[in-house]
Design an enzyme around this catalytic site. Sequence first.
Site, PDB file in Angstrom:
ATOM      1  CB  ILE A 158      -0.967  -0.008   1.192  1.00  0.00           C
ATOM      2  CG1 ILE A 158      -1.960  -1.163   1.063  1.00  0.00           C
ATOM      3  CG2 ILE A 158      -1.703   1.329   1.293  1.00  0.00           C
ATOM      4  CD1 ILE A 158      -2.854  -1.361   2.269  1.00  0.00           C
ATOM      5  CB  CYS A 208       3.431   0.906   9.682  1.00  0.00           C
ATOM      6  SG  CYS A 208       2.852   2.146  10.860  1.00  0.00           S
ATOM      7  N   PRO A 209       1.751  -1.769   9.973  1.00  0.00           N
ATOM      8  CG  PRO A 209       2.950  -3.730  10.339  1.00  0.00           C
ATOM      9  CD  PRO A 209       2.919  -2.509   9.467  1.00  0.00           C
ATOM     10  NE  ARG A 237      -5.327  -3.413  11.561  1.00  0.00           N
ATOM     11  CZ  ARG A 237      -5.711  -3.594  10.298  1.00  0.00           C
ATOM     12  NH1 ARG A 237      -6.066  -2.522   9.575  1.00  0.00           N
ATOM     13  NH2 ARG A 237      -5.744  -4.788   9.762  1.00  0.00           N
ATOM     14  CG  ASP A 261     -11.305   4.077   6.431  1.00  0.00           C
ATOM     15  OD1 ASP A 261     -12.505   4.454   6.436  1.00  0.00           O
ATOM     16  OD2 ASP A 261     -10.956   2.947   6.044  1.00  0.00           O
ATOM     17  CD  GLU A 266     -11.852   0.397  13.340  1.00  0.00           C
ATOM     18  OE1 GLU A 266     -11.069   1.243  12.879  1.00  0.00           O
ATOM     19  OE2 GLU A 266     -12.011  -0.734  12.829  1.00  0.00           O
ATOM     20  CG  HIS A 285     -12.064  -0.146   9.067  1.00  0.00           C
ATOM     21  ND1 HIS A 285     -11.467  -0.670  10.190  1.00  0.00           N
ATOM     22  CD2 HIS A 285     -11.324  -0.588   8.013  1.00  0.00           C
ATOM     23  CE1 HIS A 285     -10.416  -1.399   9.830  1.00  0.00           C
ATOM     24  NE2 HIS A 285     -10.317  -1.363   8.515  1.00  0.00           N
TER      25      HIS A 285
END
Length: 328
Positions: A158, A208-209, A237, A261, A266, A285
């Site tokens: 991404i 990034c994660p 995230r 987003d 959530e 999201h």
Amino acid sequence: MKIVVLDGYVLNPGDLSWSNLASLGELIVYDRTKPGEVIERIADAEIIYTNKTVINEEIITACPNLKFIGVLATGYNVVDIVAAKKNKIVVTNIPDYGTTAVAQFTFGLILELCHRIGLHSDSVKQGKWSNNSDFSYCLTPQTELKDKILGIIGFGKIGKAVLKIAQAFGLKVVISTAYPQEQYLNENVKFVTTTELIKISDIISLHCPLTTQNEKLINKDRIKEMKDGVMIINTARGGLIDEKALAEGLTTRKVLGAALDVVSAEPISSNNPLLKAPNCIITPHIAWAPKEARQRLMDIAVLNLEKYLEQTPINIVNQVIELFTRLK
């Protein structure tokens, strides 16, 4: 062979087909599953799919028939991987289905912050232009992207797709990653430390994660180091951002705008401080959610099971002894 999908609605609200998955076994699809319903629904299933429904050690232990857990997402933290491995259960994920969609959405958020197109359209429909003395008006400052500095934190697929779009807009790009790649370097692209990126970027975009090391990567101290009027984008995230600190940064105008987003919990909590923060765009999201991307996700989810049944598994996130045990 019984296949159970625990929370299929978000992936397929009715515009896709489960038929390919149904061709592989007896399929039951639930739109949503509450925590207390999981064991009852999968007690005799060999194959299950989950998106956000948690599969913990208690559930895994209570379901001895379980052989395969397919996560309908890239992140797989909803599954207790250690317990799955202990019980010789294969866990797969969907590693690459939404790259184009998320990169596109990232720039949708950036452009919305730069121009607030929806806000201006609404004002026209409310009569402001018809009653205006001038041929043109702006409700918010308008921002041109050319020669601005975009900071990309995380440089997976991404991040690379975002870089490609950024170059088309004439942005200068700085990238923070543990794995710099020289082939991407040119006069307008360079790799820097996260600390340097934070200080020099006009726009910061997270790709990034979430890990224990980078939780609340964007925090009060980091925001102090940013340029005045910085814009922050998050399609990765929610836990990467200290939401209270960001709300304060928006309130003081240190941060010109944020477009997110994802949030830390959530669905978003009604007391999340960002809900009342100025110049903060929050979407539910949906960067991953174009039909084309969801169809790719569905196709890969089916392929993951097909390959497992063929004893040539792919996209496994755990290593399991006796991996190729055939399902009866």
